[in-house]
Design an enzyme around this catalytic site. Sequence first.
Site, PDB file in Angstrom:
ATOM      1  N   LEU A  13       0.815  -1.208   0.000  1.00 17.82           N
ATOM      2  CA  LEU A  13       0.000   0.000   0.000  1.00 17.82           C
ATOM      3  C   LEU A  13       0.852   1.263   0.000  1.00 17.82           C
ATOM      4  O   LEU A  13       0.497   2.264  -0.634  1.00 17.82           O
ATOM      5  CB  LEU A  13      -0.928  -0.007   1.221  1.00 17.82           C
ATOM      6  CG  LEU A  13      -1.809   1.224   1.409  1.00 17.82           C
ATOM      7  CD1 LEU A  13      -2.758   1.410   0.226  1.00 17.82           C
ATOM      8  CD2 LEU A  13      -2.591   1.106   2.722  1.00 17.82           C
ATOM      9  N   ASP A  36      12.549   4.019  12.581  1.00 16.16           N
ATOM     10  CA  ASP A  36      11.983   2.844  13.241  1.00 16.16           C
ATOM     11  C   ASP A  36      10.831   3.332  14.110  1.00 16.16           C
ATOM     12  O   ASP A  36      11.043   3.944  15.152  1.00 16.16           O
ATOM     13  CB  ASP A  36      13.051   2.160  14.087  1.00 16.16           C
ATOM     14  CG  ASP A  36      12.532   0.929  14.809  1.00 16.16           C
ATOM     15  OD1 ASP A  36      11.325   0.629  14.676  1.00 16.16           O
ATOM     16  OD2 ASP A  36      13.320   0.273  15.517  1.00 16.16           O
ATOM     17  N   TYR A 127      -2.166 -11.833  15.023  1.00 14.81           N
ATOM     18  CA  TYR A 127      -2.126 -10.674  14.124  1.00 14.81           C
ATOM     19  C   TYR A 127      -3.352  -9.800  14.337  1.00 14.81           C
ATOM     20  O   TYR A 127      -3.247  -8.579  14.523  1.00 14.81           O
ATOM     21  CB  TYR A 127      -2.050 -11.126  12.670  1.00 14.81           C
ATOM     22  CG  TYR A 127      -2.220  -9.998  11.673  1.00 14.81           C
ATOM     23  CD1 TYR A 127      -1.195  -9.079  11.461  1.00 14.81           C
ATOM     24  CD2 TYR A 127      -3.408  -9.844  10.955  1.00 14.81           C
ATOM     25  CE1 TYR A 127      -1.349  -8.035  10.562  1.00 14.81           C
ATOM     26  CE2 TYR A 127      -3.562  -8.809  10.054  1.00 14.81           C
ATOM     27  CZ  TYR A 127      -2.534  -7.902   9.864  1.00 14.81           C
ATOM     28  OH  TYR A 127      -2.691  -6.869   8.980  1.00 14.81           O
ATOM     29  N   LYS A 131      -3.528  -5.919  15.753  1.00 16.53           N
ATOM     30  CA  LYS A 131      -4.135  -4.826  14.978  1.00 16.53           C
ATOM     31  C   LYS A 131      -5.224  -4.125  15.794  1.00 16.53           C
ATOM     32  O   LYS A 131      -5.357  -2.897  15.753  1.00 16.53           O
ATOM     33  CB  LYS A 131      -4.707  -5.354  13.661  1.00 16.53           C
ATOM     34  CG  LYS A 131      -3.670  -5.860  12.679  1.00 16.53           C
ATOM     35  CD  LYS A 131      -2.630  -4.811  12.315  1.00 16.53           C
ATOM     36  CE  LYS A 131      -3.174  -3.749  11.385  1.00 16.53           C
ATOM     37  NZ  LYS A 131      -2.113  -2.803  10.935  1.00 16.53           N
TER      38      LYS A 131
END
Length: 296
Positions: A13, A36, A127, A131
């Site tokens: 993206l 970072d 995951y 998120k």
Amino acid sequence: MMKILLTGPRGLLGRDCFEVFHRGHEVLAVGRGELDITDPAQVEAAVDRFQPQAIVNCAGFTQVDLCETERDQAVYGNVHGPRNLAQSAARHGALLVHISSDYVFDGKKPPPAPYLEDDPPKPLSWYGHTKLEGERAILDTGARHIIVRSSWMYGRHGPNFLKKILQLALSPQVPELNVVADQFGSPTWSYRLALQLARLLDAGGQGIYHASGEGYCTWFDLARAFLARLGVDKPLKTCPSCAYPTPAARPQNSILENRRLKAAGLNLMRPWQEDLEEFVAAFGEDLLREARAATG
């Protein structure tokens, strides 16, 4: 013109976002080598130096199965990083645009019922958990934010489902393809999503939005439509998810409804079939050439 700090500019993206944003805005694109995001001091120094009006975060730990074993790394990339960006955004009065995922939901709704922005999240995988925690970390900072959940993303850059399917379809070692037909989602072209993010930025949107291709299909439907548009003839067979067990559980229903975008008159997302056709028309020959080279 807006000053935008873009993280993760070399990913699926991020590269499309850079292409779209830099047409009308001043964009500073910083990869991990330059910034970072898991280091709060680096983030604060970068934001203080550039003084962006918006920070667009396309960085993160997106290898879903690897998240199950590299849990700390996933937390740093998907929770601490967004929190650091949000804290600096709040201190400097910037807007944070952050990309989240359909994996925050458990997929238990019977298809074709879609998930809405205010449906209760319940991730199945680490995951998805990270998120969701990333979303919550942003909210906790009080920063102005746009959180966009998308699903089943593909594009010209970076690894994705369509590129993998094409390589398998062109491989003489694979006589036929078995593709999962019991998971449902909304395929999303990364370039279309980048255009949608730019629209939200320009319109001053805030809050949580869903932005994915309109309509839905299975992975089997998507693979069949993609190969047909490329003119690749390969036998395809449906199979259940259990035929391909993975370390991370996948939601069976990843269909997202772009309700808030539509209510605000900001929805640029199109039927997934139309975007797929445009994507193949623009990049089909390149994709074929690269896949043939990869398969020898």
